[in-house]
Design a protein around this motif. Structure first.
Motif, PDB file in Angstrom:
ATOM      1  N   ASN A 344       0.867  -1.172   0.000  1.00  0.00           N
ATOM      2  CA  ASN A 344       0.000   0.000   0.000  1.00  0.00           C
ATOM      3  C   ASN A 344       0.904   1.223   0.000  1.00  0.00           C
ATOM      4  O   ASN A 344       1.475   1.606   1.014  1.00  0.00           O
ATOM      5  CB  ASN A 344      -0.908   0.011   1.231  1.00  0.00           C
ATOM      6  CG  ASN A 344      -1.876   1.188   1.224  1.00  0.00           C
ATOM      7  OD1 ASN A 344      -1.706   2.147   0.478  1.00  0.00           O
ATOM      8  ND2 ASN A 344      -2.903   1.120   2.057  1.00  0.00           N
ATOM      9  N   GLY A 348      -3.480   2.675  -4.335  1.00  0.00           N
ATOM     10  CA  GLY A 348      -4.334   1.511  -4.563  1.00  0.00           C
ATOM     11  C   GLY A 348      -5.655   1.884  -5.200  1.00  0.00           C
ATOM     12  O   GLY A 348      -6.173   2.992  -5.009  1.00  0.00           O
ATOM     13  N   GLY A 350      -8.586   0.092  -4.833  1.00  0.00           N
ATOM     14  CA  GLY A 350      -9.764  -0.350  -4.105  1.00  0.00           C
ATOM     15  C   GLY A 350     -10.361  -1.654  -4.571  1.00  0.00           C
ATOM     16  O   GLY A 350     -11.354  -2.124  -4.007  1.00  0.00           O
ATOM     17  N   ASN A 361      -6.290  -1.909  -1.363  1.00  0.00           N
ATOM     18  CA  ASN A 361      -5.511  -0.716  -1.687  1.00  0.00           C
ATOM     19  C   ASN A 361      -4.029  -1.012  -1.848  1.00  0.00           C
ATOM     20  O   ASN A 361      -3.184  -0.124  -1.709  1.00  0.00           O
ATOM     21  CB  ASN A 361      -5.738   0.358  -0.628  1.00  0.00           C
ATOM     22  CG  ASN A 361      -7.130   0.950  -0.726  1.00  0.00           C
ATOM     23  OD1 ASN A 361      -7.565   1.335  -1.808  1.00  0.00           O
ATOM     24  ND2 ASN A 361      -7.845   0.990   0.384  1.00  0.00           N
TER      25      ASN A 361
END
Length: 422
Positions: A344, A348, A350, A361
Motif C-alpha cells: 500500500n 491503490g 480499491g 488498496n
C-alpha cells in the motif's frame, strides 16, 4: 488455430466492412536499437533467451501477434483483438498506452464487492465481474456501468518481457524479501505475498507474481486468464464465457493445433523465452546515473524495487508440478527492480481479486526494468514525469518519499537519470 492477419492499411480501407466491426489492430512499435531483441514486427531477428530455439520463438511470437475475429471466438465482450494490441512497446511483448477499466463498490463494512454488469440495455447480466470491457462483437454487448459502482479504476498493460525469469523465482525467495522489509524500514514497509490458484494444477496454489494484484502465479494461467477476459476466447483452462449473447462459436474456442498445443501454450512459451529488458548501458555508466543509483539505494527505494534476484535452480518443479525450471531460466541473476510483492503506497485502486479484502488498496511493485520506454507512468498511466510518479507514493513509502523530498534538485535529477537508464 489459423487466423487472418489484417494489415493496418488494409483495415483502414475496409472501414465499412467486417474489420470495422471488431476494431483496429494496434501496430507494434519499431524497437530502438537497444531493444532489437526479442523480436521486430516482421518476426526477423528473433532471439530466444535459450528456453526455445529462435525458430520456435519466432513461430510463437507469430501466434502472439494473431488477430482474432468473430469466427475465432472473439468476444462477446472484449478489450483487444490480439495480445500484441496491448503488448507492443518498445516491441512485441512490451507495454503500451492501453488501459483496462475495473469497477465495483464497497458494502456497509467497507469491503469491495464485485458488481453485476449488464449489457443488452440491461436485459442481460454478467455477475461477479469487475472488468468492464470496452468493446463487443454486437451492439447489444456494450457494457453498462451502473452508477452505484463508484470504484472506477484504470489498469495499465504490463510488459511480459523477461517474465519467464519472474516465473522461475522461487516463492520462498519472495517471502524472504517480504520478511526482511520491516527490519530494513523501521517497520514502515511490509510487502505482502499471496498464494493464488494455479489453473493448470487444480487444487494447487503458488505465490502470485503477475498482474497488478498478483492474481496469477504461472504464465500459462496468466495466458488463459487474459485470453478469456481481454479477448473473450475460451480455452481448456478457462472454458466459460462471460456471456453467451451474440456468441456462436462452441466452447472451448481455443482448440489444440496440429502440434498438440493451444494458443495459450504458445503464448506462455513465447513469454518464457523472452529476454529481460536491457539497460541503456551508455547512460548507466555516466557519473550522474551512478550517483543516482547510490541515492536510489540510500533513501530506501531499493527496499521494494529490488535490484537483483536469483531464480530457482534448474530442475526445480514449480506451478503445482506442471513446470520444471530449465537451464535457460534457472539460477539466473536478474535485475527487475521489483520485489513482486503487494504494497500500500497510497495509489491503490480499491479493487480486490485473489488476495482478500486486505489487498484492496495494495498494488504489485512495478518492475522498473525497461522503464525508459514508458512516457506514461504508474498503474493507471496518469503520471507523466518520473518526479510526479515518485511523489505520488505515500503509505508504506512515506518515509522513503520524505527522503527524496529532502534531496537537492541536483540529486533528484541524478536519481531520475538513473531511472531513465533502466
Amino acid at each position: 488455430m489459423t487466423r487472418r492477419k489484417i494489415p493496418l492499411l488494409l483495415c483502414v480501407a475496409m472501414l465499412a466492412a467486417a474489420c470495422a466491426i471488431v476494431g483496429f489492430a494496434q501496430a507494434a512499435s519499431q524497437a530502438p536499437a537497444a531493444f532489437a531483441t526479442p523480436i521486430n514486427n516482421d518476426q526477423s531477428g528473433a532471439v530466444s533467451n535459450g528456453f526455445t530455439t529462435n525458430t520456435v520463438f519466432a513461430a510463437d511470437e507469430g501466434v502472439f501477434m494473431e488477430e482474432e475475429d468473430i469466427g475465432d471466438g472473439l468476444g462477446p465482450i472484449y478489450n483487444a483483438r490480439g495480445c500484441v494490441d496491448c503488448h507492443a512497446q518498445p516491441n512485441v511483448g512490451g507495454t503500451s498506452q492501453i488501459t483496462e477499466l475495473r469497477v465495483g463498490h464497497t458494502d456497509a463494512a467497507g469491503n469491495f464487492v464485485n458488481p453485476t454488469l449488464t449489457i443488452n440495455d440491461g436485459a442481460t447480466s454478467i455477475p461477479n465481474r469487475s472488468l468492464a470491457n470496452d468493446r463487443s462483437i454486437c451492439a447489444q454487448g456494450s457494457v453498462n456501468i451502473p452508477g452505484a459502482e463508484t470504484i472506477r479504476a484504470l489498469r495499465a498493460t504490463t510488459s511480459i518481457l523477461g517474465d519467464g525469469f519472474v516465473e522461475a523465482i522461487d516463492s520462498n525467495t519472495l517471502q524472504a524479501l517480504a520478511n526482511a522489509q520491516p527490519g530494513q524500514s523501521g517497520g514502515a514497509i511490509a510487502g505482502q505475498l499471496i498464494q493464488v490458484p494455479v489453473s493448470e494444477a487444480p487444487g494447487q496454489v503458488r505465490a502470485g507474481r503477475f498482474g497488478w494484484k498478483n492474481q496469477q502465479a504461472s504464465l500459462l494461467s496468466f495466458s488463459a486468464d487474459a485470453y478469456v477476459n481481454e479477448q473473450g476466447v475460451t480455452s481448456r483452462l478457462q472454458p466459460n464465457e462471460s456471456t453467451t449473447l451474440c456468441d456462436t462459436v462452441a466452447d472451448p474456442e481455443d482448440p489444440f493445433g496440429t502440434d498438440g498445443l493451444e494458443d495459450i501454450d504458445h503464448f506462455a512459451r513465447f513469454m518464457r523465452a523472452t529476454q529481460a529488458p536491457p539497460r541503456d548501458t551508455t547512460l548507466a555508466a555516466t557519473a550522474d546515473a551512478v550517483t543516482g543509483s547510490n541515492l536510489f539505494n540510500s533513501i530506501g527505494c531499493s527496499i521494494c524495487h529490488t535490484a537483483s534476484i536469483t531464480t530457482a535452480a534448474a530442475g526445480t518443479v514449480i506451478n503445482g508440478g506442471q513446470f520444471t525450471v530449465p537451464a535457460a531460466l534457472g539460477n539466473k541473476i536478474i535485475h527487475p527492480y521489483s520485489d513482486f510483492l503487494l504494497h500500500n503506497v497510497g495509489t491503490g485502486d480499491g479493487v480486490v481479486q485473489n488476495g482478500g479484502q486486505a489487498t484492496a488498496n495494495k498494488m504489485r511493485t512495478m518492475p522498473l526494468w525497461g522503464g525508459r520506454t514508458r512516457d506514461r507512468l504508474m498503474h493507471d498511466l496518469l503520471s507523466f514525469t518520473r518526479n510526479d510518479a515518485i511523489l505520488r507514493h505515500a503509505g508504506e513509502a512515506t518515509g522513503v518519499i520524505n527522503n527524496y523530498r529532502a534531496l537537492s534538485t541536483t540529486q533528484k535529477n541524478q536519481l531520475i537519470t538513473f531511472l531513465q537508464s533502466l
